[in-house]
Design a protein around this motif. Structure first.
Motif, PDB file in Angstrom:
ATOM      1  N   GLU A  43      62.719 -45.467   6.185  1.00 49.78           N
ATOM      2  CA  GLU A  43      62.959 -44.167   5.208  1.00 49.78           C
ATOM      3  C   GLU A  43      62.635 -42.819   5.999  1.00 49.78           C
ATOM      4  N   GLN A  44      61.426 -43.027   6.810  1.00 47.23           N
ATOM      5  CA  GLN A  44      61.138 -41.852   7.700  1.00 47.23           C
ATOM      6  C   GLN A  44      62.372 -41.545   9.101  1.00 47.23           C
ATOM      7  N   GLN A  45      62.839 -43.169   9.313  1.00 47.11           N
ATOM      8  CA  GLN A  45      64.044 -42.704  10.342  1.00 47.11           C
ATOM      9  C   GLN A  45      65.044 -42.025   9.713  1.00 47.11           C
TER      10      GLN A  45
ATOM     11  N   ALA B 149      63.582 -38.281  -2.758  1.00 47.88           N
ATOM     12  CA  ALA B 149      62.389 -38.065  -2.098  1.00 47.88           C
ATOM     13  C   ALA B 149      61.916 -36.783  -1.609  1.00 47.88           C
ATOM     14  N   ALA B 150      62.793 -35.790  -1.945  1.00 50.67           N
ATOM     15  CA  ALA B 150      62.824 -34.365  -1.398  1.00 50.67           C
ATOM     16  C   ALA B 150      61.540 -33.685  -1.470  1.00 50.67           C
ATOM     17  N   SER B 151      60.747 -33.896  -2.599  1.00 48.64           N
ATOM     18  CA  SER B 151      59.459 -33.452  -2.880  1.00 48.64           C
ATOM     19  C   SER B 151      58.347 -34.189  -2.087  1.00 48.64           C
TER      20      SER B 151
ATOM     21  N   ILE C  98      59.821 -33.622   2.460  1.00 48.18           N
ATOM     22  CA  ILE C  98      60.738 -34.071   3.064  1.00 48.18           C
ATOM     23  C   ILE C  98      61.990 -33.142   3.284  1.00 48.18           C
ATOM     24  N   LEU C  99      62.045 -32.175   2.083  1.00 49.74           N
ATOM     25  CA  LEU C  99      63.005 -31.118   2.056  1.00 49.74           C
ATOM     26  C   LEU C  99      62.814 -30.158   3.026  1.00 49.74           C
ATOM     27  N   ASP C 100      61.513 -29.866   3.281  1.00 51.34           N
ATOM     28  CA  ASP C 100      61.159 -28.664   4.185  1.00 51.34           C
ATOM     29  C   ASP C 100      61.423 -29.576   5.632  1.00 51.34           C
TER      30      ASP C 100
END
Length: 374
Positions: free
Chosen positions: A165-167, A153-155, A121-123
């Protein structure tokens, strides 16, 4: 379940965790007489429309009306065949001008979110921050995730997140480069109906905090009314009407516009003595001359049914319980087609068939007939 899911279990938790959004340098985006053809098919027809700095403008219309094409032209993915686009008053696309997408400062959020499944998610969020050094890009991306309540959720990877959450990740990625205009193509269409209200509310709050100019495509009139400062109604590549939700609902330009915002009963009427007369009796005043033929649109909430009252006789031929309201179909003498009514559940007793039908003048809209239709 991902380890971070407990901290993201409810929308309330998300609202508490979010920090204020960073401010974008909002700009106006104007379409001036924009047309677009693909072969012999005319997709857009002389569209003139602008989104003002910091405004949320909703493009509303049925599928195939040209809404997404407008976004693609604004983003620079497609080039219009006529007219020009101005960003902050500067021409970015015209007969002799075409600024490439990467130089426009315009963000585009796709309908399917377009997250990279092999990236964390971070990338995903820092993907577009190529001008920044690694540490600065990570810091900006983490701040963006904090704004949407997903720093924990960054990792994680996209497949471990819910649709809502994806939105929010897609929104964080789109806003991280601080675009002057953010384009969103039906961003809520893939969400569960239970999530839509919460995610739309969160998205609108983030856009307000970011002071972002946003153009949102939707085919859902209620969604456009919830989100838009103004709404542009599109049909068959043409601009039908632009205004606030209240303006389009109360003063629709034509029957198509009225029907997009309300379920309607449509009746034929005639002007007599300054009044529009239908099979339901007089329904509205009219300045037209006697004998003029008109079309009357009556919202379902404006058809009132009672056991005794002034009105015309009708018979309930079908009814459906919809929770808060009953949807009833009523046959009326003098009309070939039955009419529909939405009334608060239980107001008309379940065993009652014969009713007196009247109308609420606030739910009546009269349209003059074009000469060819008379």
């Amino acid at each position: 379940m991902p380890a971070s899911s407990a901290t993201r279990s409810t929308a309330t938790d998300t609202a508490r965790q979010r920090t204020s959004a960073g401010v974008s340098f909002a700009a106006s985006l104007a379409f001036e007489h924009v047309g677009h053809r693909v072969g012999s098919t005319e997709i857009l027809k002389d569209i003139s429309l602008s989104a003002e700095p910091g405004e949320v403008l909703c493009l509303l219309g049925p599928s195939g009306s040209g809404k997404t094409t407008m976004l693609r032209i604004a983003a620079g993915i497609e080039r219009q065949t006529s007219g020009r686009l101005l960003l902050g008053g500067r021409e970015i696309a015209g007969p002799d001008t075409f600024m490439p997408p990467e130089r426009r400062g315009v963000g585009l959020m796709f309908q399917d979110f377009a997250l990279f499944p092999h990236m964390t998610i971070l990338d995903n969020v820092r993907f577009g921050l190529t001008a920044l050094k690694s540490a600065a890009a990570k810091s900006e991306a983490m701040a963006a995730l904090a704004r949407v309540g997903l720093e924990d959720a960054a990792s994680s990877y996209p497949h471990t997140l819910s649709g809502g959450e994806q939105q929010r990740v897609a929104l964080a990625r789109a806003l991280t480069p601080r675009p002057s205009v953010l384009l969103m193509d039906e961003p809520f269409s893939g969400l569960d109906s239970r999530l839509k209200d919460v995610v739309r509310s969160d998205t609108l709050q983030i856009l307000r905090e970011a002071h972002a100019t946003a153009i949102i495509v939707t085919h859902d009139a209620e969604e456009a009314m919830r989100l838009g400062d103004r709404i542009a109604l599109i049909k068959d590549g043409s601009l039908v009407q632009v205004g606030t939700a209240a303006e389009l609902y109360s003063r629709p330009a034509d029957l198509f516009a009225a029907g997009f915002f309300s379920e309607l009963n449509v009746l034929e009427g005639e002007v007599r003595g300054g009044r529009v007369v239908t099979a339901l009796g007089p329904v509205a005043d009219s300045p037209s001359s006697d004998g003029s033929r008109v079309t009357v649109a009556l919202r379902l909430s404006g058809l009132r049914l009672a056991e005794r009252d002034a009105g015309v006789s009708g018979r309930i031929v079908a009814r459906r319980f919809l929770g808060v309201v009953d949807l009833m179909t009523v046959a009326i003498e003098g009309l070939d087609q039955p009419l529909r009514s939405r009334m608060r559940a239980g107001v008309v007793p379940e065993n009652q068939r014969d009713v007196v039908v009247s109308i609420d003048p606030q739910d009546v809209i009269v349209f003059e007939k074009a000469p060819a239709d008379r």
